[in-house]
Write a protein that holds these residues in place. Structure first.
Motif, mmCIF file in Angstrom:
data_model
loop_
_atom_site.group_PDB
_atom_site.id
_atom_site.type_symbol
_atom_site.label_atom_id
_atom_site.label_comp_id
_atom_site.label_asym_id
_atom_site.label_seq_id
_atom_site.Cartn_x
_atom_site.Cartn_y
_atom_site.Cartn_z
ATOM 1 N N LEU A 42 -14.387 17.445 0.841
ATOM 2 C CA LEU A 42 -15.043 18.683 1.270
ATOM 3 C C LEU A 42 -14.301 19.294 2.449
ATOM 4 O O LEU A 42 -14.144 20.507 2.540
ATOM 5 N N ASP A 43 -13.813 18.425 3.327
ATOM 6 C CA ASP A 43 -13.076 18.882 4.490
ATOM 7 C C ASP A 43 -11.806 19.612 4.068
ATOM 8 O O ASP A 43 -11.480 20.664 4.605
ATOM 9 N N ALA B 70 -15.133 10.802 -6.018
ATOM 10 C CA ALA B 70 -15.926 10.125 -4.988
ATOM 11 C C ALA B 70 -16.912 9.158 -5.637
ATOM 12 O O ALA B 70 -17.091 8.027 -5.176
ATOM 13 N N ALA B 71 -17.526 9.588 -6.743
ATOM 14 C CA ALA B 71 -18.488 8.739 -7.440
ATOM 15 C C ALA B 71 -17.798 7.505 -8.011
ATOM 16 O O ALA B 71 -18.320 6.389 -7.936
ATOM 17 N N ALA B 72 -16.589 7.707 -8.558
ATOM 18 C CA ALA B 72 -15.838 6.594 -9.127
ATOM 19 C C ALA B 72 -15.483 5.578 -8.043
ATOM 20 O O ALA B 72 -15.624 4.369 -8.242
ATOM 21 N N LEU C 276 -13.944 21.011 -7.329
ATOM 22 C CA LEU C 276 -15.060 20.400 -6.620
ATOM 23 C C LEU C 276 -15.742 19.347 -7.484
ATOM 24 O O LEU C 276 -16.123 18.283 -7.015
ATOM 25 N N VAL C 277 -15.859 19.657 -8.775
ATOM 26 C CA VAL C 277 -16.469 18.699 -9.713
ATOM 27 C C VAL C 277 -15.595 17.454 -9.821
ATOM 28 O O VAL C 277 -16.090 16.323 -9.805
ATOM 29 N N VAL D 238 -12.919 29.733 -10.778
ATOM 30 C CA VAL D 238 -13.268 28.738 -11.791
ATOM 31 C C VAL D 238 -12.557 27.418 -11.502
ATOM 32 O O VAL D 238 -13.170 26.360 -11.480
ATOM 33 N N SER D 239 -11.238 27.522 -11.240
ATOM 34 C CA SER D 239 -10.498 26.288 -11.014
ATOM 35 C C SER D 239 -10.938 25.633 -9.708
ATOM 36 O O SER D 239 -10.844 24.433 -9.542
#
Ligand SMILES: [Zn+2]
Ligand SMILES: [Zn+2]
Length: 122
Positions: A53-54, A17-19, A10-11, A4-5
């Motif tokens: 991701l890496d 990354a979006a920010a 990942l979220v 879960v964590s």
């Protein structure tokens, strides 16, 4: 770490990354043009995402290795660990070293990983 964590992590990475990407977009749109801002924002988003991701992939690989399984072919890996040790000649602690080797697919990995029974330097 639980599953879960991990997916939560990942979220968070995605959001980070979006920010970053959005920040780059806003800044470049103001300074340059909206088109350049769009391209730059996307580029930043993708590179920050690739970086995180890496690190996730490396985490997964270490976890597999700890479990004694090859991250590539999942067969049993050979594992060699040298404890952190005191070198009286150099008056210094020698770092621990761990190496994994897969006899099946030839995967090899070395890491200065410290095991739970390695002596603590004082
Ligand atoms: Zn050790
Ligand atoms: Zn293998």
């Amino acid at each position: 770490m639980t599953r879960v964590s991990k997916s939560f992590g990942l979220v968070v990475d995605l959001a980070t990354a979006a920010a970053w990407g959005f920040g780059g977009y806003v800044l470049a749109s103001r300074l340059l043009s909206e088109q350049i801002g769009g391209v730059l924002g996307l580029a930043i988003f993708l590179s920050v995402l690739a970086l995180s991701l890496d690190s996730h992939l490396q985490e997964v690989r270490m976890e597999r290795l700890m479990a004694g399984a090859c991250p590539k072919c999942r067969s049993t890996v050979r594992y060699e660990h040298k404890h952190r040790r005191w070198d009286p000649a150099r008056n210094n602690w020698l770092p621990a070293s761990t190496s994994w080797e897969c006899p099946k697919c030839g995967f090899g990995h070395g890491e200065a990983w410290v095991c739970p029974t390695c002596p603590e330097p004082d």
